[in-house]
Design a protein around this motif. Structure first.
Motif, PDB file in Angstrom:
ATOM      1  N   GLY A  81       0.823  -1.214   0.000  1.00 41.76           N
ATOM      2  CA  GLY A  81       0.000   0.000   0.000  1.00 41.76           C
ATOM      3  C   GLY A  81       0.855   1.262   0.000  1.00 41.76           C
ATOM      4  O   GLY A  81       0.549   2.229  -0.702  1.00 41.76           O
ATOM      5  N   ILE A  82       1.927   1.229   0.777  1.00 43.51           N
ATOM      6  CA  ILE A  82       2.832   2.393   0.825  1.00 43.51           C
ATOM      7  C   ILE A  82       3.422   2.649  -0.561  1.00 43.51           C
ATOM      8  O   ILE A  82       3.408   3.763  -1.079  1.00 43.51           O
ATOM      9  CB  ILE A  82       3.965   2.161   1.845  1.00 43.51           C
ATOM     10  N   LYS A  83       3.916   1.567  -1.185  1.00 41.85           N
ATOM     11  CA  LYS A  83       4.575   1.719  -2.489  1.00 41.85           C
ATOM     12  C   LYS A  83       3.594   2.240  -3.532  1.00 41.85           C
ATOM     13  O   LYS A  83       3.930   3.133  -4.322  1.00 41.85           O
ATOM     14  CB  LYS A  83       5.173   0.380  -2.925  1.00 41.85           C
ATOM     15  N   ARG A  84       2.374   1.709  -3.518  1.00 42.19           N
ATOM     16  CA  ARG A  84       1.370   2.173  -4.492  1.00 42.19           C
ATOM     17  C   ARG A  84       1.052   3.651  -4.281  1.00 42.19           C
ATOM     18  O   ARG A  84       0.858   4.398  -5.240  1.00 42.19           O
ATOM     19  CB  ARG A  84       0.095   1.357  -4.373  1.00 42.19           C
ATOM     20  N   ALA A  85       1.010   4.056  -3.011  1.00 43.92           N
ATOM     21  CA  ALA A  85       0.738   5.472  -2.735  1.00 43.92           C
ATOM     22  C   ALA A  85       1.872   6.341  -3.280  1.00 43.92           C
ATOM     23  O   ALA A  85       1.626   7.381  -3.897  1.00 43.92           O
ATOM     24  CB  ALA A  85       0.559   5.690  -1.238  1.00 43.92           C
ATOM     25  N   TYR A  86       3.114   5.899  -3.054  1.00 47.88           N
ATOM     26  CA  TYR A  86       4.249   6.675  -3.585  1.00 47.88           C
ATOM     27  C   TYR A  86       4.171   6.776  -5.095  1.00 47.88           C
ATOM     28  O   TYR A  86       4.540   7.788  -5.682  1.00 47.88           O
ATOM     29  CB  TYR A  86       5.581   6.034  -3.174  1.00 47.88           C
ATOM     30  N   GLU A  87       3.708   5.703  -5.740  1.00 49.09           N
ATOM     31  CA  GLU A  87       3.599   5.751  -7.191  1.00 49.09           C
ATOM     32  C   GLU A  87       2.625   6.839  -7.632  1.00 49.09           C
ATOM     33  O   GLU A  87       2.888   7.548  -8.597  1.00 49.09           O
ATOM     34  CB  GLU A  87       3.211   4.378  -7.751  1.00 49.09           C
ATOM     35  N   THR A  88       1.521   7.000  -6.897  1.00 42.51           N
ATOM     36  CA  THR A  88       0.572   8.055  -7.277  1.00 42.51           C
ATOM     37  C   THR A  88       1.166   9.438  -7.038  1.00 42.51           C
ATOM     38  O   THR A  88       0.727  10.413  -7.618  1.00 42.51           O
ATOM     39  CB  THR A  88      -0.765   7.961  -6.496  1.00 42.51           C
ATOM     40  N   LEU A  89       2.152   9.514  -6.154  1.00 41.33           N
ATOM     41  CA  LEU A  89       2.785  10.804  -5.847  1.00 41.33           C
ATOM     42  C   LEU A  89       4.082  11.004  -6.651  1.00 41.33           C
ATOM     43  O   LEU A  89       4.804  11.987  -6.435  1.00 41.33           O
ATOM     44  CB  LEU A  89       3.105  10.886  -4.345  1.00 41.33           C
ATOM     45  N   ASN A  90       4.357  10.057  -7.552  1.00 46.81           N
ATOM     46  CA  ASN A  90       5.608  10.068  -8.325  1.00 46.81           C
ATOM     47  C   ASN A  90       6.844  10.150  -7.447  1.00 46.81           C
ATOM     48  O   ASN A  90       7.820  10.819  -7.772  1.00 46.81           O
ATOM     49  CB  ASN A  90       5.615  11.225  -9.333  1.00 46.81           C
ATOM     50  N   LYS A  91       6.786   9.462  -6.317  1.00 48.69           N
ATOM     51  CA  LYS A  91       7.958   9.425  -5.439  1.00 48.69           C
ATOM     52  C   LYS A  91       8.626   8.069  -5.590  1.00 48.69           C
ATOM     53  O   LYS A  91       7.958   7.037  -5.465  1.00 48.69           O
ATOM     54  CB  LYS A  91       7.528   9.607  -3.980  1.00 48.69           C
ATOM     55  N   ASP A  92       9.929   8.083  -5.833  1.00 54.83           N
ATOM     56  CA  ASP A  92      10.652   6.824  -5.991  1.00 54.83           C
ATOM     57  C   ASP A  92      11.370   6.516  -4.671  1.00 54.83           C
ATOM     58  O   ASP A  92      12.500   6.937  -4.453  1.00 54.83           O
ATOM     59  CB  ASP A  92      11.638   6.958  -7.156  1.00 54.83           C
ATOM     60  N   ILE A  93      10.674   5.826  -3.811  1.00 52.11           N
ATOM     61  CA  ILE A  93      11.214   5.523  -2.474  1.00 52.11           C
ATOM     62  C   ILE A  93      11.204   4.006  -2.288  1.00 52.11           C
ATOM     63  O   ILE A  93      10.223   3.346  -2.635  1.00 52.11           O
ATOM     64  CB  ILE A  93      10.361   6.221  -1.383  1.00 52.11           C
ATOM     65  N   ASN A  94      12.304   3.460  -1.748  1.00 46.81           N
ATOM     66  CA  ASN A  94      12.350   2.013  -1.496  1.00 46.81           C
ATOM     67  C   ASN A  94      11.448   1.681  -0.315  1.00 46.81           C
ATOM     68  O   ASN A  94      11.538   2.324   0.730  1.00 46.81           O
ATOM     69  CB  ASN A  94      13.765   1.555  -1.133  1.00 46.81           C
ATOM     70  N   VAL A  95      10.641   0.666  -0.493  1.00 44.94           N
ATOM     71  CA  VAL A  95       9.800   0.204   0.614  1.00 44.94           C
ATOM     72  C   VAL A  95      10.266  -1.203   0.995  1.00 44.94           C
ATOM     73  O   VAL A  95      10.282  -2.105   0.153  1.00 44.94           O
ATOM     74  CB  VAL A  95       8.307   0.210   0.239  1.00 44.94           C
ATOM     75  N   VAL A  96      10.682  -1.343   2.243  1.00 47.10           N
ATOM     76  CA  VAL A  96      11.327  -2.583   2.686  1.00 47.10           C
ATOM     77  C   VAL A  96      10.616  -3.139   3.917  1.00 47.10           C
ATOM     78  O   VAL A  96      10.475  -2.450   4.927  1.00 47.10           O
ATOM     79  CB  VAL A  96      12.815  -2.326   3.019  1.00 47.10           C
ATOM     80  N   VAL A  97      10.170  -4.377   3.807  1.00 45.26           N
ATOM     81  CA  VAL A  97       9.636  -5.066   4.985  1.00 45.26           C
ATOM     82  C   VAL A  97      10.802  -5.701   5.722  1.00 45.26           C
ATOM     83  O   VAL A  97      11.694  -6.279   5.098  1.00 45.26           O
ATOM     84  CB  VAL A  97       8.637  -6.178   4.577  1.00 45.26           C
ATOM     85  N   TRP A  98      10.809  -5.558   7.033  1.00 42.34           N
ATOM     86  CA  TRP A  98      11.825  -6.232   7.830  1.00 42.34           C
ATOM     87  C   TRP A  98      11.065  -7.052   8.877  1.00 42.34           C
ATOM     88  O   TRP A  98      10.603  -6.513   9.870  1.00 42.34           O
ATOM     89  CB  TRP A  98      12.767  -5.205   8.481  1.00 42.34           C
ATOM     90  N   ALA A  99      10.928  -8.365   8.588  1.00 45.36           N
ATOM     91  CA  ALA A  99      10.031  -9.190   9.389  1.00 45.36           C
ATOM     92  C   ALA A  99      10.752 -10.423   9.919  1.00 45.36           C
ATOM     93  O   ALA A  99      11.691 -10.918   9.291  1.00 45.36           O
ATOM     94  CB  ALA A  99       8.848  -9.644   8.531  1.00 45.36           C
ATOM     95  N   GLY A 100      10.302 -10.927  11.032  1.00 46.78           N
ATOM     96  CA  GLY A 100      10.857 -12.163  11.579  1.00 46.78           C
ATOM     97  C   GLY A 100      10.299 -13.384  10.861  1.00 46.78           C
ATOM     98  O   GLY A 100       9.475 -13.270   9.949  1.00 46.78           O
ATOM     99  N   ASP A 101      10.759 -14.557  11.290  1.00 49.33           N
ATOM    100  CA  ASP A 101      10.318 -15.769  10.587  1.00 49.33           C
ATOM    101  C   ASP A 101       8.876 -16.141  10.937  1.00 49.33           C
ATOM    102  O   ASP A 101       8.161 -16.689  10.102  1.00 49.33           O
ATOM    103  CB  ASP A 101      11.260 -16.946  10.856  1.00 49.33           C
TER     104      ASP A 101
END
Lengths: 296, 402
Positions: A81-101
């Protein structure tokens, strides 16, 4: 030019001193390195896991980056959802999940699968300490066979769930395993992930001294042993092409890895032998797959 | 009147509202009877009538999580669901409100299982009562469209910053066509400008760590209190926003909607489409000389306590009809109304009913029967009467079954 330690020292990461991590935490080590490679133009999404605590309690934080904490099962979806929102704002930002197992192999697997299948343009990192460590060492789908946890007092009977291969089966453009035992391999994989568009998955072996029953000074050494015994092979799958990235010149006996960890102390020689056979078998599979044009 | 007229159902009306609100990210997951909303939105996007990221996620839990992500990144976000889908979202509904994200959602109110039932029932939305979401119940397609626009403006107000759901009854509204005035885009644009988060968003130039662990003596309780402040403010902000909407579009909406209550000795209190049916009952009973009125509760959260008390305090008898149930107590709306009236020196008699569960038909005649029953009822009894159960149960002598 590949990165050197000198380069790395000069780079700004997102991990500040004063975190609430245990000494020798594999998560700390890997995040410190990876956040330098990922750079400042990155936001992180963290489901319930050790990292929820390691950030330090509010109003403090040891993370110098935008970070969204989210419910256990929801990381991959929130990041999408974050990445899609950035796309609508023409922002090129890396979105990274950092999750446990746990948040990856178990409760978050559905959202992970959904995001991988949709080829969402995000990087998903599972730091795998092979159990629910934040809640005090309970078995997860990623706990290896034989390992003691507080919910597998006689050792886990089932094999470790192979999440990187599950993600690869979604035809994700980039899937890799990585380890704090091989930091330069880890760095290269994050660099490569950054250069690729679409869903990228890095499964990162992250030893946990209290959970594994190891000395906090041995994190890197033990992580290295995991790969050198074929217990945790390091490979990548790029558009279906598999490549083993670290090939130990001589395989070490699995006992060298298991005997130094409290969680495996109860294992009989027969059990160790069985686990060793499984490890060698998987390694041979990987060698076979490496010969293929595409494993998918 | 400006705008264009179309014969559409509430599902289509909700899709038009999302289009007119220029929503940027729409995570979707199908569920009957909501599915048409997200199908119509897809159609708008394919036809170039709408410019939004359309995310076909794999569950409602992920739909709400994606909405949280998108709203955290600072854009207006919309989704729709019903019934089990809303229940499945429950955890992340709390997360959305706790993160103070003004996400908008259309909820097509449908029964929850088992057994499977796709028809009108408020149990889904009522079960989300304490999540920190504003809940607005509508009883027409026009109201569905208009209230989504109004509620976005309320939700995004810096004094509020809370998510909202607009609730509309399954099939009775979602699939029934009515004439609807579709506002002009330029009017909506002037009413509802682009969303710019006034509080926080995920921005590498201004890093924020949202939602990390907190200790009992740190900020947790303060943050919970601030949600309540937002809810409290929402009542006043709703009044202002609704006035502004009226000035531009000529249609007025209150937190409650009253009908012929001025001289009413007996007031029916309900919500959703039961309220439309109750208007018919009011007219019918007035023709027979009974001074009956209606109070429709539109905004269920925050609850319009003052408005409700002012109107109901003048009545002698209240018939409160719920389309959901709080097991082990009674009708949820009746519980709220009783609580609102508690501080009055002289309280009207309140009789509570549950009717129409799982879409069971409730006609104006049924409502009239409930009104007559409550006239005869002694009052001061903590009972919710079950109306419309099958004869075999009605004839078995249970005190709460009529």
């Amino acid at each position: 030019m590949p990165l050197t330690v000198k380069d790395l020292m000069k780079m700004e990461g997102a991990y500040l001193p004063g975190s609430a991590a245990c000494p020798g935490c594999g998560l700390s080590l890997s995040f410190r390195i990876a956040s330098r490679v990922l750079g400042k133009n990155t936001v992180y999404v963290v489901p319930a896991c050790c990292f929820s605590v390691v950030q330090s309690p509010m109003p403090l934080t040891s993370i110098k980056a935008p970070l969204l904490n989210i419910a256990f099962a929801a990381a991959a979806a929130a990041a999408s959802g974050i990445k899609r929102a950035y796309e609508t704002l023409n922002k090129d930002i890396n979105v990274v999940v950092w999750a446990g197992d746990g948040g990856t192999a178990d409760i978050g697997l559905q959202a992970l699968s959904g995001a991988a299948e949709r080829n969402e343009n995000i990087i998903y990192v599972c730091y795998d300490n092979e159990a629910y460590m934040n809640t005090g060492i309970q078995r997860s789908g990623a706990t290896p066979r034989g390992a003691w946890t507080r919910t597998t007092l006689k050792g886990k009977e089932e094999p470790k769930k192979n999440v990187p291969m599950i993600v690869a089966a979604h035809k994700a453009p980039y899937v890799a395993t990585a380890s704090v035992g091989y930091p330069f391999d880890l760095i290269r994989k994050f660099e490569k992930a950054l250069s690729i568009k679409g869903f990228r998955y890095i499964h990162l072996l992250s030893p946990c001294p209290p959970g594994w029953g190891i000395d906090s000074s041995t994190t890197v050494e033990i992580a290295k042993l995991a790969t050198d015994t074929y217990f945790f092979p390091l490979y990548e799958v790029e558009n279906g092409k598999l490549r083993i990235t670290v090939k130990p010149p001589k395989r070490r006996p699995l006992k060298d890895y298991l005997s130094v960890q409290g969680r495996f102390r109860h294992l009989s020689d027969e059990e160790i032998e069985r686990m060793e056979k499984e490890a060698i078998n998987w390694w041979n599979h990987l060698l076979e797959m490496e010969k293929m044009e595409s494993i998918l | 009147m400006k705008g264009t007229w179309e014969l559409i159902n509430a599902n289509e009306a909700a899709a038009h509202a999302a289009r007119l609100a220029r929503v940027k990210v729409i995570p979707i997951y199908p569920i009957t009877p909501q599915t048409m909303i997200v199908e119509v939105i897809e159609e708008f996007i394919v036809k170039g009538m709408m410019n939004a990221e359309y995310m076909r996620v794999e569950s409602e839990h992920s739909a709400m999580a994606a909405a949280i992500g998108a709203s955290s990144a600072g854009v207006r976000t919309f989704t729709a669901t019903a019934s089990q889908g809303l229940l499945y979202m429950h955890e992340v509904l709390h997360w959305a409100a706790g993160s103070r994200l003004p996400i908008g959602m259309a909820v097509v109110n449908r029964a929850v299982g088992p057994p499977w039932n796709i028809h009108a029932d408020h149990q889904d939305a009522i079960s989300q009562r304490d999540t920190g979401w504003m809940e607005f119940f509508v009883s027409s397609s026009q109201e569905a469209l208009d209230s989504i626009l109004i509620m976005y403006k309320v939700a995004e107000n810096s004094k509020v910053l809370l998510p909202f759901m607009v609730c509309m009854d399954a099939f009775i509204l979602s699939h029934t066509h009515m004439p609807v005035n579709i506002p002009d885009q330029e009017d909506v644009d002037s009413f509802l400008p682009e969303y710019r988060p006034p509080h926080w968003s995920l921005d590498p130039d201004n890093p924020v760590d949202m939602g990390n662990l907190t200790m009992p003596e740190e900020e947790y309780m303060e943050m919970r209190w601030s949600i309540e402040r937002g809810m409290k403010n929402a009542r006043e902000v709703f009044r202002e926003t609704s006035d502004e909407f009226y000035r531009i579009f000529g249609r007025r909406y209150g937190m409650v909607h009253s009908y012929k209550v001025e001289d009413a000795e007996h007031i029916i209190v309900t919500s959703g489409t039961l309220a439309s049916e109750a208007e018919v009952a009011v007219d019918n009973m007035r023709r027979n000389g009974r001074k009956v009125g209606l109070l429709k509760i539109s905004l269920f959260r925050p609850f319009p306590q003052e408005e409700t008390r002012t109107i109901l305090s003048k009545a002698r008898t209240l018939t409160v009809i719920d389309r959901s149930y709080s097991f082990g107590y009674g009708g949820p709306l009746a519980m709220e109304i009783r609580s609102v009236l508690y501080d009055l020196d002289e309280r009207p008699k309140l009789v509570s009913y549950v009717a129409g569960l799982g879409g069971r038909d409730v006609t104006y005649k049924d409502i009239e029967k409930m009104v007559l029953h409550s006239e005869k009822e002694k009052g001061k009894r903590m009972v919710t009467y079950w109306y419309g159960l099958k004869e075999r149960i009605r004839s078995s002598g249970f005190e709460e079954v009529i």
